[in-house]
Write a protein that holds these residues in place. Structure first.
Motif, short mmCIF file in Angstrom:
data_model
loop_
_atom_site.label_atom_id
_atom_site.label_comp_id
_atom_site.label_asym_id
_atom_site.label_seq_id
_atom_site.Cartn_x
_atom_site.Cartn_y
_atom_site.Cartn_z
N PRO A 199 56.96 23.04 48.88
CA PRO A 199 58.16 23.28 48.07
C PRO A 199 57.78 23.53 46.61
O PRO A 199 57.84 22.63 45.77
N TRP A 200 57.36 24.76 46.29
CA TRP A 200 56.83 25.08 44.96
C TRP A 200 57.77 24.64 43.83
O TRP A 200 57.31 24.11 42.83
N ALA A 201 59.07 24.82 44.00
CA ALA A 201 60.02 24.50 42.92
C ALA A 201 60.14 22.99 42.69
O ALA A 201 60.54 22.57 41.61
N ALA A 202 59.83 22.18 43.69
CA ALA A 202 59.98 20.73 43.56
C ALA A 202 58.72 20.02 44.05
O ALA A 202 58.79 18.98 44.70
N LEU A 203 57.57 20.56 43.70
CA LEU A 203 56.30 20.04 44.20
C LEU A 203 56.07 18.58 43.82
O LEU A 203 55.49 17.82 44.59
N GLY A 204 56.54 18.17 42.68
CA GLY A 204 56.34 16.80 42.24
C GLY A 204 57.28 15.79 42.88
O GLY A 204 57.05 14.59 42.80
N THR A 205 58.34 16.26 43.52
CA THR A 205 59.34 15.34 44.06
C THR A 205 59.59 15.49 45.56
O THR A 205 59.98 14.53 46.22
N GLU A 206 59.40 16.66 46.10
CA GLU A 206 59.63 16.91 47.53
C GLU A 206 58.31 16.86 48.29
O GLU A 206 57.27 17.21 47.76
N PRO A 207 58.34 16.45 49.57
CA PRO A 207 57.09 16.39 50.33
C PRO A 207 56.60 17.76 50.78
O PRO A 207 57.39 18.66 51.03
N VAL A 208 55.31 17.90 50.86
CA VAL A 208 54.69 19.02 51.54
C VAL A 208 54.77 18.66 53.02
O VAL A 208 54.48 17.53 53.41
N THR A 209 55.22 19.59 53.85
CA THR A 209 55.38 19.30 55.27
C THR A 209 54.29 19.99 56.07
O THR A 209 54.06 21.19 55.91
N LEU A 210 53.64 19.24 56.91
CA LEU A 210 52.61 19.75 57.80
C LEU A 210 53.15 19.59 59.22
O LEU A 210 53.37 18.49 59.68
N ARG A 211 53.40 20.70 59.90
CA ARG A 211 53.98 20.67 61.25
C ARG A 211 52.91 21.14 62.24
O ARG A 211 52.37 22.23 62.11
N VAL A 212 52.63 20.28 63.21
CA VAL A 212 51.63 20.57 64.23
C VAL A 212 52.35 20.72 65.56
O VAL A 212 53.10 19.84 65.97
N THR A 213 52.16 21.86 66.21
CA THR A 213 52.79 22.08 67.51
C THR A 213 51.73 22.29 68.58
O THR A 213 50.65 22.80 68.30
N GLU A 214 52.07 21.89 69.79
CA GLU A 214 51.20 22.03 70.95
C GLU A 214 49.82 21.44 70.72
O GLU A 214 48.79 22.06 70.97
N LEU A 215 49.81 20.20 70.24
CA LEU A 215 48.56 19.47 70.04
C LEU A 215 48.13 18.89 71.38
O LEU A 215 48.90 18.20 72.05
N ARG A 216 46.92 19.21 71.78
CA ARG A 216 46.38 18.69 73.04
C ARG A 216 45.05 18.03 72.75
O ARG A 216 44.12 18.68 72.28
N LEU A 217 44.99 16.73 73.02
CA LEU A 217 43.77 15.97 72.79
C LEU A 217 43.35 15.26 74.07
O LEU A 217 44.18 14.64 74.73
N LEU A 218 42.09 15.36 74.42
CA LEU A 218 41.53 14.61 75.53
C LEU A 218 40.72 13.48 74.91
O LEU A 218 39.69 13.71 74.28
N LEU A 219 41.24 12.25 75.07
CA LEU A 219 40.64 11.07 74.47
C LEU A 219 40.21 10.10 75.55
O LEU A 219 40.78 10.09 76.64
N ARG A 220 39.24 9.26 75.22
CA ARG A 220 38.88 8.16 76.11
C ARG A 220 38.49 6.98 75.23
O ARG A 220 38.16 7.14 74.05
N PRO A 221 38.51 5.77 75.80
CA PRO A 221 38.08 4.60 75.01
C PRO A 221 36.64 4.80 74.55
O PRO A 221 35.81 5.32 75.29
N ARG A 222 36.38 4.40 73.32
CA ARG A 222 35.05 4.56 72.76
C ARG A 222 34.05 3.68 73.52
O ARG A 222 34.34 2.54 73.82
N GLN A 223 32.89 4.25 73.80
CA GLN A 223 31.83 3.52 74.49
C GLN A 223 31.16 2.55 73.52
O GLN A 223 31.07 2.81 72.33
N GLU A 224 30.67 1.44 74.02
CA GLU A 224 29.94 0.47 73.19
C GLU A 224 28.67 1.11 72.66
O GLU A 224 28.08 1.97 73.30
N GLY A 225 28.25 0.66 71.48
CA GLY A 225 27.00 1.14 70.91
C GLY A 225 27.11 2.49 70.22
O GLY A 225 26.11 3.12 69.94
N GLY A 226 28.35 2.94 69.92
CA GLY A 226 28.52 4.20 69.18
C GLY A 226 27.94 4.06 67.78
O GLY A 226 28.05 3.01 67.16
#
Length: 155
Positions: A85-112
């Motif tokens: 929001p250039w006109a209100a950069l100091g007061t309004e939030p910058v918005t970051l919109r992420v769509t179709e996020l696909r993550l393949l996660l697993r529990p972290r292995q010991e000893g990382g």
């Protein structure tokens, strides 16, 4: 003005944006950014990146450094859109919109192994004579404190 020169300002802006983005987020992507992946409307304050494949090892190293109990095996992002929001950069939030996020996660292995990039967490030295740079950093920090992130799935 000739017809071919009318396209230069937009093309130069897109190439400059791609160059900057490649420097900032390129290490976290499997392949370099292409101009076709980038959509810009600088006057309107929006920019979009489409079809990103994450480099799992680089992202996982950040997760490990943050102490996350999960490890990233694979990741893709359909689109990331930033609205400034250039006109209100100091007061309004910058918005970051992420769509179709696909993550393949697993529990972290010991000893990382612990990892922290040399550049991550490096701040400005308070004794630095670069006061203008400090002021810019504080302004950026102020804007980022109001960052709003929206994650959207496919409906």
């Amino acid at each position: 003005m000739s017809r071919w020169s009318r396209g230069w300002p937009g093309a130069l802006k897109a190439r400059a944006a791609r160059y900057a983005l490649q420097r900032w987020i390129g290490p976290f992507l499997q392949e370099p950014l292409r101009l076709e992946q980038l959509g810009l409307d600088l006057g309107g304050g929006t920019g979009t990146l489409r079809g990103l494949r994450l480099r799992a090892q680089a992202v996982d190293e950040l997760l490990l450094g943050a102490g996350a109990p999960l490890e990233l095996l694979e990741g893709r992002v359909g689109a990331v859109t930033v609205a400034v929001p250039w006109a209100a950069l100091g007061t309004e939030p910058v918005t970051l919109r992420v769509t179709e996020l696909r993550l393949l996660l697993r529990p972290r292995q010991e000893g990382g192994r612990a990892w922290l990039s040399p550049g991550v967490g490096a701040g400005l030295d308070s004794r630095s004579p670069l006061r203008g740079l400090e002021a810019l950093a504080l302004t950026i920090e102020s804007v980022l404190r109001r960052l709003r992130v929206v994650l959207e799935g496919r409906s």
